[in-house]
Design a protein around this motif. Structure first.
Motif, mmCIF file in Angstrom:
data_model
loop_
_atom_site.group_PDB
_atom_site.id
_atom_site.type_symbol
_atom_site.label_atom_id
_atom_site.label_comp_id
_atom_site.label_asym_id
_atom_site.label_seq_id
_atom_site.Cartn_x
_atom_site.Cartn_y
_atom_site.Cartn_z
ATOM 1 N N ILE A 1 45.911 32.600 48.708
ATOM 2 C CA ILE A 1 44.623 32.763 48.196
ATOM 3 C C ILE A 1 43.640 31.633 48.567
ATOM 4 N N PRO A 2 42.594 31.599 49.284
ATOM 5 C CA PRO A 2 41.890 30.535 49.799
ATOM 6 C C PRO A 2 41.617 29.299 49.061
ATOM 7 N N ALA A 3 41.809 28.270 49.519
ATOM 8 C CA ALA A 3 41.905 26.939 48.625
ATOM 9 C C ALA A 3 40.264 26.349 48.808
ATOM 10 N N LYS A 4 39.828 25.707 47.816
ATOM 11 C CA LYS A 4 38.486 24.999 47.737
ATOM 12 C C LYS A 4 39.062 23.554 47.687
ATOM 13 N N THR A 5 38.120 22.684 48.293
ATOM 14 C CA THR A 5 38.294 21.190 48.232
ATOM 15 C C THR A 5 37.838 20.776 46.645
ATOM 16 N N TYR B 1 40.913 48.092 36.412
ATOM 17 C CA TYR B 1 39.930 47.009 36.346
ATOM 18 C C TYR B 1 40.613 45.885 36.148
ATOM 19 N N GLY B 2 40.299 44.855 36.827
ATOM 20 C CA GLY B 2 40.747 43.388 36.818
ATOM 21 C C GLY B 2 39.934 42.366 37.251
ATOM 22 N N GLY B 3 40.684 41.215 37.656
ATOM 23 C CA GLY B 3 39.834 40.043 38.140
ATOM 24 C C GLY B 3 39.912 39.902 39.625
ATOM 25 N N HIS B 4 39.463 38.944 40.227
ATOM 26 C CA HIS B 4 39.243 38.621 41.788
ATOM 27 C C HIS B 4 39.040 37.525 42.149
ATOM 28 N N GLY B 5 39.307 37.380 43.328
ATOM 29 C CA GLY B 5 38.878 35.855 44.000
ATOM 30 C C GLY B 5 37.283 35.830 44.014
ATOM 31 N N ARG C 1 50.011 33.485 47.790
ATOM 32 C CA ARG C 1 50.294 32.484 47.060
ATOM 33 C C ARG C 1 49.178 31.814 46.614
ATOM 34 N N ILE C 2 49.408 31.310 45.472
ATOM 35 C CA ILE C 2 48.261 30.470 44.847
ATOM 36 C C ILE C 2 48.467 28.808 45.560
ATOM 37 N N GLN C 3 47.426 28.365 45.900
ATOM 38 C CA GLN C 3 47.690 26.918 46.421
ATOM 39 C C GLN C 3 46.846 26.172 45.327
ATOM 40 N N GLU C 4 46.885 24.641 45.814
ATOM 41 C CA GLU C 4 46.059 23.784 45.166
ATOM 42 C C GLU C 4 44.504 24.249 45.545
ATOM 43 N N GLY C 5 43.613 24.461 44.586
ATOM 44 C CA GLY C 5 42.188 24.693 45.162
ATOM 45 C C GLY C 5 42.021 26.484 45.027
ATOM 46 N N SER C 6 42.904 27.195 44.857
ATOM 47 C CA SER C 6 42.734 28.598 45.015
ATOM 48 C C SER C 6 41.852 28.739 43.535
ATOM 49 N N TRP D 1 37.489 39.295 27.892
ATOM 50 C CA TRP D 1 37.430 37.765 28.071
ATOM 51 C C TRP D 1 37.491 37.555 29.358
ATOM 52 N N GLU D 2 36.618 36.663 30.058
ATOM 53 C CA GLU D 2 36.998 36.221 31.479
ATOM 54 C C GLU D 2 36.610 34.542 31.529
ATOM 55 N N HIS D 3 37.337 34.025 32.456
ATOM 56 C CA HIS D 3 36.988 32.714 32.806
ATOM 57 C C HIS D 3 37.238 32.407 34.542
ATOM 58 N N THR D 4 36.565 31.876 35.036
ATOM 59 C CA THR D 4 36.820 31.652 36.539
ATOM 60 C C THR D 4 37.879 30.154 36.406
ATOM 61 N N VAL D 5 38.949 30.294 37.196
ATOM 62 C CA VAL D 5 39.719 29.346 37.138
ATOM 63 C C VAL D 5 40.295 29.195 38.312
ATOM 64 N N ALA D 6 40.665 27.510 38.393
ATOM 65 C CA ALA D 6 41.181 27.033 39.671
ATOM 66 C C ALA D 6 42.579 26.424 39.522
ATOM 67 N N ALA D 7 43.183 26.604 40.547
ATOM 68 C CA ALA D 7 44.650 26.124 40.575
ATOM 69 C C ALA D 7 44.577 24.790 40.816
ATOM 70 N N THR D 8 44.987 23.542 40.012
ATOM 71 C CA THR D 8 44.982 22.404 40.641
ATOM 72 C C THR D 8 46.407 21.836 40.349
#
Ligand code: MG
Ligand code: MG
Length: 255
Positions: free
Chosen positions: A1-5, A171-175, A197-202, A237-244
């Protein structure tokens, strides 16, 4: 899953905090007798006052700045002057804001006045499932580890809140990032250890949709409104969540 800085995550949270404020404003002001179009205007004002753009408005032709889904409506309810809220209604408000080119997406369900006990259980369970499930949003996990965590949490929630829950099929979540809906699709149930794979920043938008009955839904003739097939109440219920490295980071916080 693409990572953000880290800087990009901060920018996404700036968008997400506007969504959080819009949702809080709606919840603070909701009263019996208001319409879901009133709720839309409250949210849109918060978003525009912050210098952001309501992401939902015009998205694939959607006519509102929020989705307002009442009782048996699961998601994608169109804000309307004809939907008048009554005491005991469960309203699910989903909202997105685009700020500085980044998108935040978040939803919560709340009562108009007092809810029946089973609806309170449904709503508290759905919040709990979100918060439990998002704990799987850590580097090294795979996509469906989150799906599986949501499913396991749902089954645990049935005991914890003494309620039978349906996980809405299909129905579900998304990038999410510079646009609202990006790959991959995140199912709300399933076997673990599959998918990217979930990366740091996904970043994923994680959004359990649970019902007091069926897992089956239908789309109404407006081509948007998704309802439970048996008329049972639904919560979202929904949140936008980053893996760090420090654990899951909610980018759509509510104060
Ligand atoms: Mg949403
Ligand atoms: Mg979403």
């Amino acid at each position: 899953i693409p990572a953000k800085t880290p800087g990009e995550l901060d920018a996404m949270q700036a968008a997400g905090e506007i969504v959080g404020r819009a949702l809080q404003a709606v919840k603070a002001e909701v009263r019996p007798g208001m319409t879901t179009l009133d709720l839309n205007e409250i949210a849109e004002a918060v978003i525009r006052d912050a210098g952001a753009i309501p992401t939902f408005l015009g998205y694939q032709g959607f006519p509102g700045s929020i989705c307002a889904s009442v009782n048996e409506v699961i998601v994608h309810g169109i804000p309307s002057k004809d939907v008048v809220l009554e005491e005991g209604d469960l309203v699910s408000v989903d909202c997105g804001a685009t700020f500085d080119g980044w998108v935040g997406d978040s939803a919560w369900s709340f009562g108009v006045g007092e809810l029946d006990d089973d609806v309170i259980a449904l709503n508290e369970a759905t919040e709990w499932v979100l918060m439990e499930g998002l704990k799987a949003m850590v580097p090294g996990n795979r996509l469906t580890d989150v799906s599986h965590a949501l499913e396991v949490a749902t089954r645990k929630a049935e005991q914890k809140f003494d309620v039978q829950l349906g996980i809405v099929d299909g129905y579900g979540g998304h990038g999410i990032g510079r646009t609202m809906h990006e790959d991959p699709y995140l199912a709300n149930e399933g076997k673990p250890n599959r998918g990217p794979r979930i990366q740091e920043g996904s970043v994923l938008a994680i959004e359990p949709m649970l019902t007091l009955g069926t897992v089956d839904s239908a789309v109404l003739e407006d081509d948007w409104t998704v309802v439970t097939l048996d008329g049972s109440y639904a919560a979202h219920w929904e949140h936008t969540v980053a893996a760090t490295a420090g654990g899951p980071r909610i980018l759509t916080p509510r104060r």
